[in-house]
Design a protein around this motif. Structure first.
Motif, PDB file in Angstrom:
ATOM      1  N   THR A  20       0.866  -1.217  -0.151  1.00 13.14           N
ATOM      2  CA  THR A  20      -0.033  -0.026  -0.150  1.00 13.14           C
ATOM      3  C   THR A  20       0.860   1.122  -0.010  1.00 13.14           C
ATOM      4  O   THR A  20       2.067   1.038   0.181  1.00 13.14           O
ATOM      5  N   PHE A  21       0.330   2.428  -0.127  1.00 17.71           N
ATOM      6  CA  PHE A  21       1.165   3.554   0.038  1.00 17.71           C
ATOM      7  C   PHE A  21       1.406   3.700   1.558  1.00 17.71           C
ATOM      8  O   PHE A  21       0.573   3.259   2.416  1.00 17.71           O
ATOM      9  N   ALA A  23       1.404   5.779   3.474  1.00 17.39           N
ATOM     10  CA  ALA A  23       0.642   6.559   4.729  1.00 17.39           C
ATOM     11  C   ALA A  23      -0.219   5.851   5.431  1.00 17.39           C
ATOM     12  O   ALA A  23      -0.627   6.092   6.613  1.00 17.39           O
ATOM     13  N   THR A  24      -0.576   4.752   5.025  1.00 20.79           N
ATOM     14  CA  THR A  24      -1.540   3.602   5.637  1.00 20.79           C
ATOM     15  C   THR A  24      -0.695   3.368   7.062  1.00 20.79           C
ATOM     16  O   THR A  24      -1.552   3.146   7.804  1.00 20.79           O
ATOM     17  N   VAL A  66      -7.479  -1.559   3.162  1.00 17.60           N
ATOM     18  CA  VAL A  66      -7.126  -0.594   1.992  1.00 17.60           C
ATOM     19  C   VAL A  66      -7.764  -1.140   0.995  1.00 17.60           C
ATOM     20  O   VAL A  66      -7.590  -2.159   0.496  1.00 17.60           O
ATOM     21  N   ASP A  92      -9.253   2.113   4.635  1.00 18.46           N
ATOM     22  CA  ASP A  92      -8.453   3.365   4.024  1.00 18.46           C
ATOM     23  C   ASP A  92      -8.893   3.397   2.503  1.00 18.46           C
ATOM     24  O   ASP A  92      -8.781   2.584   1.809  1.00 18.46           O
ATOM     25  N   ALA A  94      -8.551   5.911   0.592  1.00 22.35           N
ATOM     26  CA  ALA A  94      -7.999   6.896  -0.246  1.00 22.35           C
ATOM     27  C   ALA A  94      -7.899   6.951  -1.756  1.00 22.35           C
ATOM     28  O   ALA A  94      -7.765   7.774  -2.526  1.00 22.35           O
ATOM     29  N   GLN A  95      -7.892   5.496  -2.322  1.00 23.74           N
ATOM     30  CA  GLN A  95      -8.124   5.178  -3.494  1.00 23.74           C
ATOM     31  C   GLN A  95      -9.299   4.903  -4.097  1.00 23.74           C
ATOM     32  O   GLN A  95      -9.575   4.499  -5.199  1.00 23.74           O
ATOM     33  N   SER A 116      -8.673  10.484   0.992  1.00 21.72           N
ATOM     34  CA  SER A 116      -7.533  11.502   0.809  1.00 21.72           C
ATOM     35  C   SER A 116      -8.160  12.107  -0.662  1.00 21.72           C
ATOM     36  O   SER A 116      -8.965  11.512  -1.446  1.00 21.72           O
ATOM     37  N   LYS A 121      -5.922  11.950  -6.653  1.00 19.96           N
ATOM     38  CA  LYS A 121      -7.081  10.895  -6.179  1.00 19.96           C
ATOM     39  C   LYS A 121      -8.129  11.029  -7.026  1.00 19.96           C
ATOM     40  O   LYS A 121      -8.275  12.000  -7.935  1.00 19.96           O
ATOM     41  N   GLY A 129      -5.929  17.815   0.984  1.00 24.47           N
ATOM     42  CA  GLY A 129      -7.268  17.734   1.641  1.00 24.47           C
ATOM     43  C   GLY A 129      -7.357  16.065   2.177  1.00 24.47           C
ATOM     44  O   GLY A 129      -6.912  15.292   1.490  1.00 24.47           O
ATOM     45  N   TYR A 248       3.381  -0.573  -5.885  1.00 22.94           N
ATOM     46  CA  TYR A 248       4.485   0.284  -5.554  1.00 22.94           C
ATOM     47  C   TYR A 248       5.794  -0.337  -5.664  1.00 22.94           C
ATOM     48  O   TYR A 248       5.729  -1.707  -5.465  1.00 22.94           O
TER      49      TYR A 248
HETATM   50  C1  LIG Z   1      -2.829   8.970  -1.056  1.00 25.80           C
HETATM   51  C2  LIG Z   1      -3.171   7.729  -0.027  1.00 25.80           C
HETATM   52  C3  LIG Z   1      -3.077   8.272   1.267  1.00 25.80           C
HETATM   53  C4  LIG Z   1      -2.713   9.443   2.259  1.00 25.80           C
HETATM   54  O1  LIG Z   1      -3.153  10.377   1.554  1.00 25.80           O
HETATM   55  P1  LIG Z   1      -2.741  11.938   1.743  1.00 25.80           P
HETATM   56  O2  LIG Z   1      -3.645  12.644   1.484  1.00 25.80           O
HETATM   57  O3  LIG Z   1      -1.571  12.018   1.078  1.00 25.80           O
HETATM   58  O4  LIG Z   1      -2.169  12.042   3.207  1.00 25.80           O
HETATM   59  C5  LIG Z   1      -3.255   7.039   2.426  1.00 25.80           C
HETATM   60  N1  LIG Z   1      -3.427   5.905   1.808  1.00 25.80           N
HETATM   61  C6  LIG Z   1      -3.401   5.468   0.483  1.00 25.80           C
HETATM   62  C7  LIG Z   1      -3.608   4.207   0.113  1.00 25.80           C
HETATM   63  C8  LIG Z   1      -3.250   6.504  -0.511  1.00 25.80           C
HETATM   64  O5  LIG Z   1      -3.070   6.115  -1.755  1.00 25.80           O
END
Ligand SMILES: *Cc1c(COP(=O)(O)O)cnc(C)c1O
Length: 305
Positions: A20-21, A23-24, A66, A92, A94-95, A116, A121, A129, A248
């Motif tokens: 995953t990215f 940030a997770t 995620v 999560d 975010a995607q 995210s 995104k 944001g 990734y």
């Molecule tokens: C982009 C992303 C995030 C974090 O998003 P930010 O807005 O950059 O903090 C977290 N998890 C996943 C899987 C992401 O792709």
């Protein structure tokens, strides 16, 4: 913010997919908890529920599912494991804005979820944001306080908090863009269907699967390139004016910042293989039929087929 609001802290463990990215994983790390990685499934690329249970210890407090690349993770078995072991299930998203699991939109399925709105995104602001969601009223109240220095009433600080308020300009942009999200998502799904139709005959690549339980929103269209040819294909496409990505290239358990956790090469073979073979083709709602055909033709010409 979600993990922090759930009271997760030092001594706790949080289960996170290895692919995953990063940030997770920061959620757990910033709370002082330990991220515990789990491999993904070879077909969905999401966390493998069969491997989650063996990663649970007496310190485990949460599982972070995620919805990677826009495909919802297989929530039902994860929820069953979370219930059995009394864990929080955090999403999560975010995607995967408006992705669906068995007809239900992501973000409202687990205990709580994070989104995210990074510009790249599926729903992106004009800067940074994000948002968190929950169906739990108490948690919602806590979030509202935490984002505003821990206060519900000005200058009465009940909790630790921070300034997590979204800038007004970002909210304004997102409010307008939100109205287009359904249509943009349709555009992504159509682009995915076109890629699929054109690339299906090519045995040299493995196309992403849409799982029967999922409505995939194709944040990314990640193919796998067989026989160690990923980097060569990537370079060839680049030379023909086609930008691609790797999501990734290094799984989280092999990142230098997590070296102290003691993982090794070979610990999560599916994630490691995906890191070696995965190639993200251009994907956005405005991709035209001609552009998609050009990408597919260029891939075929690389293989001389
Ligand atoms: C982009 C992303 C995030 C974090 O998003 P930010 O807005 O950059 O903090 C977290 N998890 C996943 C899987 C992401 O792709």
């Amino acid at each position: 913010m979600v993990l922090w609001a759930l009271g997760i802290g030092p001594g706790d463990e949080v289960i996170i997919p290895a692919n995953t990215f990063i940030a997770t994983a920061w959620g757990a790390t910033l709370c002082g908890a330990r991220p515990v990685f789990v491999d993904c499934e070879p077909d969905s690329y999401n966390i493998d529920p069969r491997k989650v249970e063996q990663a649970i210890t007496s310190a485990t407090k949460a599982i972070v599912a995620v919805h990677l690349f826009g495909q919802p993770a297989d929530i039902d078995p994860l929820r069953a494991i979370a219930l059995k072991h009394n864990l929080f299930l955090v999403e999560d998203c975010a995607q995967a804005h408006i992705g669906e699991y068995k007809g239900q939109r992501v973000g409202g399925i687990g205990t709580s979820a994070s989104f995210s709105f990074y510009p790249g995104k599926n729903l992106g602001a004009y800067g940074e944001g994000g948002a968190v969601t929950t169906n739990d009223q108490h948690l919602a109240r806590k979030f509202k306080m935490m984002r505003d220095h821990g206060a519900e009433t000005k200058y009465h600080h009940e909790l630790y908090g921070h300034n997590y308020r979204m800038e007004g300009i970002q909210g304004a942009v997102l409010g307008v863009k939100l109205n287009h999200l359904l249509q943009w998502t349709e555009g992504r799904r159509q682009a995915a269907a076109r890629y699929r139709a054109l690339l299906e005959p090519c045995d040299e690549i493995i196309l992403p699967q849409e799982m029967p339980y999922a409505r995939h929103v194709y944040h990314l269209f990640v193919i796998r390139v067989r026989n160690g040819k990923r980097d060569a294909l990537m370079q060839f496409l680049n030379e023909q004016g086609i930008s691609t990505g790797m999501h990734y290239p290094i799984p989280l358990h092999l990142q230098p910042c997590f070296a102290h956790l003691g993982y090794q090469i070979g610990d999560f073979p599916v994630s490691e293989e995906l890191a070696q073979s995965g190639l993200s083709l251009p994907m956005y709602p405005e991709l035209t039929e001609e552009q998609i055909s050009y990408v597919a033709d260029t891939i075929r010409s690389f293989y001389r087929i």
